[in-house]
Every structure is written in C-alpha cells, then in structure tokens.
Design an enzyme around this catalytic site. Structure first.
Site, PDB file in Angstrom:
ATOM      1  N   HIS A  85     -19.754 -13.284 -10.640  1.00 38.79           N
ATOM      2  CA  HIS A  85     -19.320 -12.284 -11.621  1.00 38.79           C
ATOM      3  C   HIS A  85     -17.884 -12.587 -12.033  1.00 38.79           C
ATOM      4  O   HIS A  85     -17.190 -13.379 -11.394  1.00 38.79           O
ATOM      5  CB  HIS A  85     -19.403 -10.885 -11.028  1.00 38.79           C
ATOM      6  CG  HIS A  85     -18.542 -10.689  -9.803  1.00 38.79           C
ATOM      7  ND1 HIS A  85     -18.828 -11.270  -8.585  1.00 38.79           N
ATOM      8  CD2 HIS A  85     -17.384  -9.980  -9.609  1.00 38.79           C
ATOM      9  CE1 HIS A  85     -17.902 -10.935  -7.701  1.00 38.79           C
ATOM     10  NE2 HIS A  85     -17.014 -10.152  -8.300  1.00 38.79           N
TER      11      HIS A  85
ATOM     12  N   ASP B 267      -9.486  -4.476  -8.960  1.00 40.68           N
ATOM     13  CA  ASP B 267      -9.320  -5.830  -9.505  1.00 40.68           C
ATOM     14  C   ASP B 267      -7.883  -6.013  -9.975  1.00 40.68           C
ATOM     15  O   ASP B 267      -7.424  -5.323 -10.890  1.00 40.68           O
ATOM     16  CB  ASP B 267     -10.288  -6.071 -10.670  1.00 40.68           C
ATOM     17  CG  ASP B 267     -11.712  -6.329 -10.200  1.00 40.68           C
ATOM     18  OD1 ASP B 267     -11.929  -6.338  -8.982  1.00 40.68           O
ATOM     19  OD2 ASP B 267     -12.593  -6.521 -11.054  1.00 40.68           O
TER      20      ASP B 267
ATOM     21  N   GLU C 158     -22.061  -7.024  -6.322  1.00 39.28           N
ATOM     22  CA  GLU C 158     -23.053  -6.116  -5.750  1.00 39.28           C
ATOM     23  C   GLU C 158     -24.400  -6.229  -6.460  1.00 39.28           C
ATOM     24  O   GLU C 158     -24.458  -6.497  -7.663  1.00 39.28           O
ATOM     25  CB  GLU C 158     -22.539  -4.682  -5.846  1.00 39.28           C
ATOM     26  CG  GLU C 158     -21.275  -4.460  -5.040  1.00 39.28           C
ATOM     27  CD  GLU C 158     -20.545  -3.162  -5.360  1.00 39.28           C
ATOM     28  OE1 GLU C 158     -19.799  -2.670  -4.491  1.00 39.28           O
ATOM     29  OE2 GLU C 158     -20.711  -2.648  -6.483  1.00 39.28           O
TER      30      GLU C 158
ATOM     31  N   LYS D 189     -24.384  -7.501  -0.828  1.00 42.44           N
ATOM     32  CA  LYS D 189     -23.675  -6.222  -0.863  1.00 42.44           C
ATOM     33  C   LYS D 189     -24.355  -5.241  -1.807  1.00 42.44           C
ATOM     34  O   LYS D 189     -24.740  -5.602  -2.919  1.00 42.44           O
ATOM     35  CB  LYS D 189     -22.216  -6.420  -1.289  1.00 42.44           C
ATOM     36  CG  LYS D 189     -21.400  -5.126  -1.228  1.00 42.44           C
ATOM     37  CD  LYS D 189     -19.901  -5.376  -1.154  1.00 42.44           C
ATOM     38  CE  LYS D 189     -19.341  -5.923  -2.425  1.00 42.44           C
ATOM     39  NZ  LYS D 189     -17.860  -5.898  -2.423  1.00 42.44           N
TER      40      LYS D 189
ATOM     41  N   THR E  33     -20.989  -0.309   1.273  1.00 40.02           N
ATOM     42  CA  THR E  33     -19.617   0.163   1.113  1.00 40.02           C
ATOM     43  C   THR E  33     -19.501   1.663   1.371  1.00 40.02           C
ATOM     44  O   THR E  33     -20.467   2.315   1.742  1.00 40.02           O
ATOM     45  CB  THR E  33     -19.111  -0.143  -0.309  1.00 40.02           C
ATOM     46  OG1 THR E  33     -19.922   0.571  -1.250  1.00 40.02           O
ATOM     47  CG2 THR E  33     -19.194  -1.619  -0.623  1.00 40.02           C
TER      48      THR E  33
ATOM     49  N   GLU F  43     -18.229  -2.033   4.698  1.00 42.41           N
ATOM     50  CA  GLU F  43     -16.912  -2.244   4.088  1.00 42.41           C
ATOM     51  C   GLU F  43     -16.349  -0.883   3.723  1.00 42.41           C
ATOM     52  O   GLU F  43     -17.096   0.061   3.472  1.00 42.41           O
ATOM     53  CB  GLU F  43     -17.008  -3.069   2.786  1.00 42.41           C
ATOM     54  CG  GLU F  43     -17.386  -4.510   2.961  1.00 42.41           C
ATOM     55  CD  GLU F  43     -17.403  -5.253   1.625  1.00 42.41           C
ATOM     56  OE1 GLU F  43     -16.945  -4.683   0.614  1.00 42.41           O
ATOM     57  OE2 GLU F  43     -17.891  -6.396   1.603  1.00 42.41           O
TER      58      GLU F  43
ATOM     59  N   LEU G  78     -12.287   1.751  -0.604  1.00 39.80           N
ATOM     60  CA  LEU G  78     -10.910   1.838  -1.086  1.00 39.80           C
ATOM     61  C   LEU G  78      -9.950   1.522   0.050  1.00 39.80           C
ATOM     62  O   LEU G  78     -10.281   1.726   1.225  1.00 39.80           O
ATOM     63  CB  LEU G  78     -10.617   3.249  -1.607  1.00 39.80           C
ATOM     64  CG  LEU G  78     -11.290   3.651  -2.918  1.00 39.80           C
ATOM     65  CD1 LEU G  78     -11.036   5.125  -3.181  1.00 39.80           C
ATOM     66  CD2 LEU G  78     -10.778   2.812  -4.068  1.00 39.80           C
TER      67      LEU G  78
END
Length: 578
Positions: free
Chosen positions: A192, A200, A284, A397, A444, A482, A485
């Site tokens: 991606h 990001d 993901e 993920k 996540t 994971e 944040l």
C-alpha cells in the site's frame, strides 16, 4: 487502523522533542492516568563492559542503589537523553557498548514484544534514515528486553522504478543492524502507499510504473458510489487481471515476496522470523472505507462501500447473474449514507427495517465480504508456497473497527468488508481462512478501554477484542496484537497485559497471544518516564500470566533493565558532547 477521537496524537516518528523537562510526558493519552511508582533495585551480578578512553574494557559490578539515589529519579538519564537527541538531531553515534547479565539467561514464558520502526526507516534514496540514531535506539531496545522489531518493506521503494527491478538498499543495512543487536524482525510486505492513514508521518506512493497504469485506467483504484477514487491500494477487482505491464497484481505481490525471500535467505528463520503480508490500506485486510488523510472521513463515521470501480461492478454483475438475481447486479447500495453519517441516519444501516438485514442486504454483504476473503486467500496461497520450509511465520493484520460496535448493523465494519453484525460473526470466516494457510491473526486496538471512547457512538474495543479472540480460538489460529495509537501510560499497558492473557471462555489450555507489536519507536518512547514504564511493561509481558513471581518482583526485575543502560551510555554521552 482503529482509533479514538480523544486520542488524535498525530505523526510522531522523527519528531523533535524536549529533553529538558523529564517530568512532562508529551504524547501521553488524554485519559487521566497516574503512573504507579516502580521500586528501584538494580540487578545482582550485573556486569557492564565499557571501553575506557585507552580502548580497554573495564568490568564493573553495579552497586546497589536506594530509590533516592536512582538516576531514574533525577534529571533525564544520559542514555535516554542520547537516544532522544539522536532522533531529534543528527549527532555522532554512540560507540557500541556491550553488557551482559552474568549467569542469567532470560526465558520468555509470556508474550514477546516487538517494536514497530518509524515508517521512514529507509529513505527514498535507499539508505537507512537517521542511521546513528537508529543504531543507538536498537541497542536500547535490546537492553530493555524487547524481542525484536517490525519494519515496513515498501513496494513503492524497492520496486519503484521498473517492474522486476528490486533495490533492497537500506533494507540490507537495517536488517544487518537488527542482527548485530540480536533483535528478531517481523518484515511487513507493504503493498500500500504510505500517507493518508492515522499516524502516517511520510509519503511513499505505489511504484512509479503502477501509478502510471492507474493514471491510464483510474478504475484500477477503489471507487465509492460518488466516483471518488482511493489510491492507497489497488482494487481487489483486478487481482487476477494482467493490468500491470502484463502481470496481475497478485503475481506482482508474489514476485516481490519471492525476491525478498531470495535476497534475505541467509536471515530467514534466524533474524527474520515473521513475514506479515499486506492486503489493503494501512497493510490491513480491508477495503479503504474510512480514508481520513484527505478529510473525506472523520471518526466515528460509518464509512462507505468501495465497490464502484468497473472491475468490482463487473464481478458483482456476474455474481448476481449466476445466482439468478440479475436485477441486483448493476450497482451497490446507494442508500447507505455518506462517510460521516451514523447508522441511524441511513435507510441501509438503521436498526429497524434497515437494508442490511433484508434479503438484498444479506446477498450484497455476502458477496462484498467474500470478495475480500478471496483476495486474502489468493495472496496467502502465494505467501505460503514462497515461505514454506523457510523457518518464518506468516501473518495478516485485521483492523480494529470498534466504533458503532454496539449497534445492530455494525455499519463501519460492513463498509470495511467485515460481515459482522449482532446476528452474524464476521471474524470467524477470516480466522478460518487464515487457519487454512497457517497464518497468524494480527489484531489492533488491544490497548483501548471502552470508557475512553465516545459512548454515544457505542464504541466497544474490549468487546471486539473478545470476539476476535474467541474466533481465533475456535478456528485454531494464533492471535497477535498491536496498539492502534501510541500510548505510554501504565493504564494502557495494563489493558494490553490483560488482553494478551486471553482470559476468555473456553481457553482451558492457558494460551496467550503469540506476540505483541508496540506502536512505535519514536522520541517520546525514550523519555525517562515513558522508558521506565515501557521497560516494566516488556518485562511483565515476557513473564506472562502463568508466572510464579508476584507483580512487585517482576517490577523490581524490570528496573534492573532500566539501570543496565545507565552505565552503558554515560560513556557514549560524554563522547557525543565532544
């Protein structure tokens, strides 16, 4: 990536920070949390080998310290100050110093912790970014008891210029650095683009020649009902079509994974222990239904279906005709609201008489979610064939979409491709697909509490994590976690500890998560208070829920690992000032 509106922290990797105010923890959660004090007691039998100015090694037995004399309680510790400043500015690298715990070999009874590297760890010029800081940071992570690191291997960097022309520059060096420090590596095959998702901090587009093809045929990109394109990841509608200079996207992904295997074969199974296969935006397995980067979507909106490019519509038309429903094949739902609507705002997602629960809704959602499952199946089949017998695990993920989880329709999950409603388990089919290929289910939002989220949006990250844990247990696949944040507080750490213990109904064998990846290595992590809490967290995770040690003993042992870096880096700090 799942997140809360109360935790908009922003991009952190590579951001300069203040190292003169050790009592302030920038980047901490907005939740009101008081960190518990950790007792100070250095390790018995701790030996540090430090090179003196003449180049000779000196062995020192670290004397016991009382809490009031602990350097952790004073000004910012020299080692962490160096790590922070190395990130904030390009300074001379600290010499590599050795340390060992005499007669002590640590065994992991619990959950090994990996740390996610900055997104821009490798530059666009194929070199290691902030190399000196990276080296010092990896040494610090190893001394803290971290098992390894996770790094993105960007398709848009490695195969940027021409099909089949792979440039592994930067990654060769970074992986050798990890090996030198004794760190394991989870390598993410990132198909991606970087930029546009939460956290990001840089932009890395898809390969130039892929972007060229998308420009020539915009329908290669995911498209919503209003014609808006999303260029983060190629539409799965073209998975098996030779639209990329004569190759299909799935062939390109497989060729990339094969080239990675061949180039790093000498590290597979030893340094590189896991390959995570990217399957969508943010790496993901999902549709790009909630694009935040350009302002299209904001939390906690329901998102939008992404099936309106001509290739997805062609697949829908063919499926409807094969099922005897040609009248449903011309378009996807057009009454499902807009990105920032809530379920009750829309005819399709409302709880009473909503289209999601109609015959048509079930038909469409079955097709939409199955297309995503088939996409995962195709790529996992390739990955399994490529990495079989190479000594590495494969993982995928899945996003933690916890907002509106308490509603009947679970609208944000549906638009992302997870057919999960109050009446249907959408995660079991995903787990079962992973099981067929021996893949790890990586999930996540492990750090989140329900009460930290806006309750009017009926968020429930805890309920979602429990559902996923049960699905993986039923399917017989390992679960890894994971945090969605960055969090540095004990409250979030404790939630991760609880979730990773998998204290769920039916877990009679005492299974735990197989690994946890901490988001992310950055200057804030190396601030003194954050570092102390992080080291304690790593130690508790490694001890696991079946440890015979009490929590206080584990915390005391964790402090040993904090102290071990102090004498090591004092010498380096002096060298860096000259």
């Amino acid at each position: 990536m799942a997140f809360s509106i109360t935790h908009q922290i922003g991009a952190l990797a590579g951001t300069p920070i203040s190292v003169t105010e050790p009592n302030k923890s920038s980047g901490e959660s907005t939740a009101s949390v008081t960190a518990s004090a950790v007792r100070k007691s250095p390790a018995a039998g701790l030996t540090c080998k430090i090179q003196n100015p003449e180049g000779k090694e000196t062995g020192m037995l670290t004397p016991p310290m009382s809490p009031c004399r602990s350097p952790v309680l004073g000004a910012t510790r020299p080692d962490l100050s160096v790590a922070c400043q190395a990130y904030a500015t390009e300074v001379e690298a600290a010499p590599v110093l050795e340390h060992e715990l005499r007669g002590h070999v640590e065994k992991i009874n619990g959950v090994p912790v990996f740390v996610m590297m900055p997104l821009d760890s490798v530059t666009m010029n194929h070199t290691v970014n902030r190399k000196k800081a990276m080296n010092a940071s990896l040494q610090a992570l190893k001394s803290a008891g971290v098992e390894g690191i996770m790094m993105d291997v960007w398709w848009g960097l490695v195969e940027r210029d021409a099909p089949g022309a792979y440039n592994w520059g930067g990654y060769n060096e970074l992986l050798e650095m990890a090996k030198k420090h004794g760190l394991k590596v989870q390598a993410v095959m990132s198909f991606h683009q970087c930029g546009g998702n939460v956290g990001d901090s840089c932009t890395i587009p898809l390969p130039n020649w892929v972007v060229e093809e998308v420009n020539n045929d915009p329908d290669l990109a995911y498209t919503d009902q209003w014609g808006k394109r999303n260029y983060e990841y190629l539409s799965l509608g073209v998975d098996t079509l030779p639209v990329l200079k004569g190759r299909t996207p799935v062939q390109c992904y497989a060729d990339f994974m094969r080239a990675f295997r061949d180039n790093f074969k000498h590290l597979l199974g030893d340094t590189i222990v896991e390959v995570q296969v990217g399957m969508g935006p943010a790496g993901e397995l999902r549709y790009p239904s909630y694009p935040e980067g350009d302002g299209t979507w904001s939390f906690p909106g329901i998102g939008a279906f992404q099936c309106f490019d001509k290739y997805m519509l062609s697949s829908l038309k063919a499926y409807c005709e094969s099922e005897g429903k040609p009248e449903w094949g011309s378009t996807g739902p057009t009454d499902a609201g807009h990105y920032n609507n809530w379920p009750e705002d829309t005819p399709f997602f409302r709880k009473e008489g909503g289209g999601w629960n109609s015959t048509y809704g079930e038909f469409f959602l079955g097709w939409y979610s199955q297309m995503l499952l088939d996409h995962g199946e195709r790529i996992l089949s390739s990955a399994k064939a490529i990495y079989e017998n190479e000594g590495v695990k494969i993982s995928v993920k899945v996003a933690g979409i916890h907002w509106h989880y308490g509603t009947r329709s679970h609208a944000p999950e549906l638009t992302a491709g997870y057919y999960n409603t109050r009446f249907r388990d959408g995660y079991l089919p995903i787990a079962q697909m992973f099981a067929r290929h021996g893949a790890i289910f990586n999930f996540t939002c492990i750090e989140m509490h329900d009460h930290e989220q806006p309750q009017d949006a009926q968020c429930s990250p805890e309920g979602l994590v429990r559902q996923v844990a049960l699905a993986t247990q039923k399917a017989g696949v390992p679960l890894a976690g994971e945090n969605a944040l960055p969090r540095y507080d004990d409250y979030a750490h404790e939630q991760i500890l609880q979730a990773s213990a998998l204290n769920i109904k039916g877990n009679t064998e005492g299974k735990q998560m197989c690994a946890f990846t901490y988001l992310r290595m950055n200057p804030q992590l190396f601030q003194a208070d954050n570092w102390r809490r992080f080291v304690s967290f790593v130690k508790k995770m490694k001890e696991g829920k079946n440890t015979h040690k009490c929590r206080e003993e584990v915390e005391r042992e964790a402090e040993h690992f904090v102290h071990v870096t102090t004498p090591l880096v004092q010498e380096a700090a002096v060298a860096l000032m000259h």
